[in-house]
Enzyme design. Structure first.
Site, short mmCIF file in Angstrom:
data_model
loop_
_atom_site.label_atom_id
_atom_site.label_comp_id
_atom_site.label_asym_id
_atom_site.label_seq_id
_atom_site.Cartn_x
_atom_site.Cartn_y
_atom_site.Cartn_z
N CYS A 44 1.09 -8.10 5.14
CA CYS A 44 0.63 -6.72 4.97
C CYS A 44 -0.83 -6.58 4.54
CB CYS A 44 1.53 -6.01 3.97
SG CYS A 44 3.20 -5.73 4.63
N CYS A 76 5.31 -2.24 8.36
CA CYS A 76 5.73 -0.95 8.93
C CYS A 76 5.40 -0.84 10.42
CB CYS A 76 5.11 0.19 8.14
SG CYS A 76 5.60 0.18 6.40
N LYS A 128 -3.95 -5.94 2.66
CA LYS A 128 -5.09 -6.73 2.19
C LYS A 128 -4.81 -8.22 2.20
CE LYS A 128 -6.28 -2.84 1.99
NZ LYS A 128 -4.90 -2.52 2.28
N ASP A 157 0.81 -1.21 0.00
CA ASP A 157 0.00 0.00 0.00
C ASP A 157 0.85 1.27 0.00
OD1 ASP A 157 -2.12 -1.69 0.06
OD2 ASP A 157 -3.18 -0.66 1.67
N GLU A 165 -6.78 4.62 -0.34
CA GLU A 165 -6.37 5.21 0.93
C GLU A 165 -5.86 6.63 0.70
OE1 GLU A 165 -5.00 1.23 3.42
OE2 GLU A 165 -3.47 2.58 2.65
N SER A 190 -5.14 4.95 5.37
CA SER A 190 -4.10 4.06 5.87
C SER A 190 -4.18 4.05 7.40
CB SER A 190 -2.73 4.57 5.43
OG SER A 190 -1.71 4.03 6.24
#
Length: 551
Positions: free
Chosen positions: A119, A191, A121, A78, A442, A468
């Site tokens: 991560c 992240c 999705k 993303d 997002e 996000s």
């Protein structure tokens, strides 16, 4: 065993011949066949190391007497897809991931599934597939990234996004931004903040479909590899006992996950994903359930971006078991719920302890009495809208101001960075919903630009798109019905007054019903030329208030 349909009897000699071509011996043909969905690729930092995780899973499967067979699954980063056409494909990928896992599991008659993810999705897509197929399944994530260090300050991906606004405002040089970008994401892993990836992996643990530690053990720790081995062993136990997701996970399990969601101030995307997962699980869940649980669940942690602490720090503080133990003290967790570990939630949290009350506050000393996500309603969002309250400044919990209207993310982003948005404004970004995008992009770039431009304490943002997990500020998304379906957000005009009252759960457009009706009669939805997967998605997707799932 389920795999007997491709292995047993003289009628399956041809099938066995193909399996023998893979190197299967007689013993392996008698053992449970475990499919391992590996979402490894070389473009997502959260997935670049998943080959090592998968090898550890395979070792665990073999130790427990199963036969692991690996197959690939797509994934979108993303962060890299953000703020351009690529983000239209992110939420779309969730459905394709679920479909691909279903196809592989059904076509090859796997006895069980290990879902190796990390991560955005990918995790919800795999969970949707697990309930849809309903064979024994367990999830293992790649784990969170560590934070970086920039001039003695902890930094992460969002630091880089927000620094762009600081450069535009003259508070940071381009040279400093260049140095920051090199250290913001220092390791592999999802992240470091409580963004969508880590949110979903923590909630999967709370739900009971992953082992303790899944959501918080850092990607670079050896402990993550040991957890992967245990996951491999666990799936074989689940297969031998015939324990499928629908046998283990109940409505109470989902409510546990939502309580943890609220306590940690997770990403607003969890609302979309849990609704979609619950639909596959055939468990009733709607937006009102989230708000009901939020109103009685205190915020116990301020994790990036809402506060200074990272997900690895939450792990050191005791992880998800410690969070659930704190919540259980006030009866906010059903401790009788079963999990893939073979233990109940109560048995798991019995040994948990809160090792750092600065990172994870005790329940008698919370950051806030109500949870980190709220559902707003009003004439601007008749079917609801979602806001991450834990990341909203106190002075922005109530806000009234003029609408600054944009029909795309790009238009809004350009206006913010060029200084056209002023204190008090309410930025409205529409035609970015599930159908309008299509793909419900997002809005991390515009929201980060607002923060970077120093407007976080004076400007709100409303969209029929989504955010996000890295978004902070008075940002209200998932406005439903969306503009492309003739929702009221389509009729907002420049300068209209919008009133936001988060404590009262209200989102109101200060325009009379008569005037709105006049605008509705003149409205025509914009036409977009679509092709490929986006065209299919546009035709099938439902409202953001439903998940948004395909029908």
């Amino acid at each position: 065993m389920r795999s007997d349909r491709i292995k047993k009897g003289i009628e399956r000699a041809s099938h066995r011949s193909l399996l023998r071509a893979l190197g299967f011996d007689d013993d392996e043909l008698k053992a449970p066949l475990i499919g391992i969905a590996n979402s490894f690729n070389e473009i997502i930092p959260g997935h670049i190391h998943l080959r090592n995780v998968v090898e550890a899973v395979k070792a665990g499967v073999r130790q427990a007497g199963g036969v692991p067979v690996e197959f690939g699954v797509i994934g979108v980063c993303d962060g890299i897809a953000m703020n351009h056409e690529g983000m239209k494909y992110s939420l779309v990928s969730r459905e394709i991931i679920a479909d691909s896992v279903e196809i592989m599991a059904e076509a090859h008659a796997f006895d069980g599934l290990v879902l190796v993810t990390s991560c955005d999705k990918i995790t919800p897509g795999m969970l949707m597939a697990a309930f849809r197929i309903n064979i024994p399944a367990i999830l293992i994530a790649g784990g969170p990234m560590l934070t970086g260090d920039f001039k003695g300050q902890k930094v992460n991906l969002i630091s880089a996004f927000e620094a762009i606004g600081k450069v535009k405002k003259g508070e940071m040089s381009e040279e400093e931004l260049f140095e920051l970008e090199k250290c913001a994401c220092p390791t592999c892993g999802s992240c470091a903040g409580m963004f969508t990836a880590n949110s979903m992996n923590c909630l999967t643990e709370a739900l009971g479909l992953a082992l303790p530690g899944n959501g918080t053990i850092p990607a670079v720790y050896a402990e993550r590899i040991r957890l992967a081995k245990e996951t491999g062993k666990a799936i074989v136990r689940l297969v031998k006992k015939g324990l499928t997701p629908k046998k283990l996970i109940t409505e109470a399990s989902f409510r546990n996950a939502i309580a943890v969601d609220m306590a940690l101030g997770c990403s607003t995307n969890t609302v979309l994903h849990l609704l979609a997962i619950a639909k596959e699980a055939e468990i009733p869940l709607d937006l009102k359930t989230f708000d009901e649980i939020s109103r009685k669940t205190p915020v116990l942690a301020k994790l990036i971006p809402a506060g200074p602490h990272s997900v690895p720090e939450l792990h050191q503080a005791g992880g998800i078991p410690a969070v659930m133990k704190e919540l259980a003290k006030e009866g906010l967790i059903d401790t009788s719920c079963k999990t893939v570990s073979g233990k109940t939630v109560g048995e798991i949290i019995a040994k948990a302890e809160n090792r750092n009350p600065e990172v994870l506050r005790p329940i008698d000393n919370p950051y806030a009495q109500e949870g980190g996500i709220a559902i707003l309603y009003g004439n601007l969002a008749p079917e609801g809208a979602v806001v991450k309250t834990s990341a909203v400044l106190p002075e922005m919990m109530r806000h009234k101001g003029p609408a600054r209207v944009f029909n795309s993310e790009e238009e809004a982003y350009k206006a913010i960075l060029s200084g056209k948005i002023k204190p008090g404004d309410v930025v409205v970004i529409r035609y970015e919903g599930p159908k309008g995008g299509p793909g419900m992009r997002e809005m991390l770039s515009p929201t980060s630009a607002i923060i970077g431009m120093g407007l976080g304490a004076s400007v709100a943002l409303i969209t029929d798109g989504r955010f996000s997990g890295g978004t902070q500020g008075a940002c209200i998304g998932h406005v439903s019905p969306e503009a492309a379906e003739g929702g009221p957000i389509a009729f907002v005009e420049e300068g209209d007054i919008i009133e936001i009252d988060i404590p009262a759960r209200k989102l109101e457009l200060k325009v009379s019903e008569e005037e709105l009706e006049k605008r509705r009669k003149k409205w025509k939805p914009p036409q977009k030329k679509l092709k490929g997967v986006l065209k299919k998605y546009f035709k099938l997707v439902k409202s953001g208030s439903y998940g948004p799932v395909l029908e």
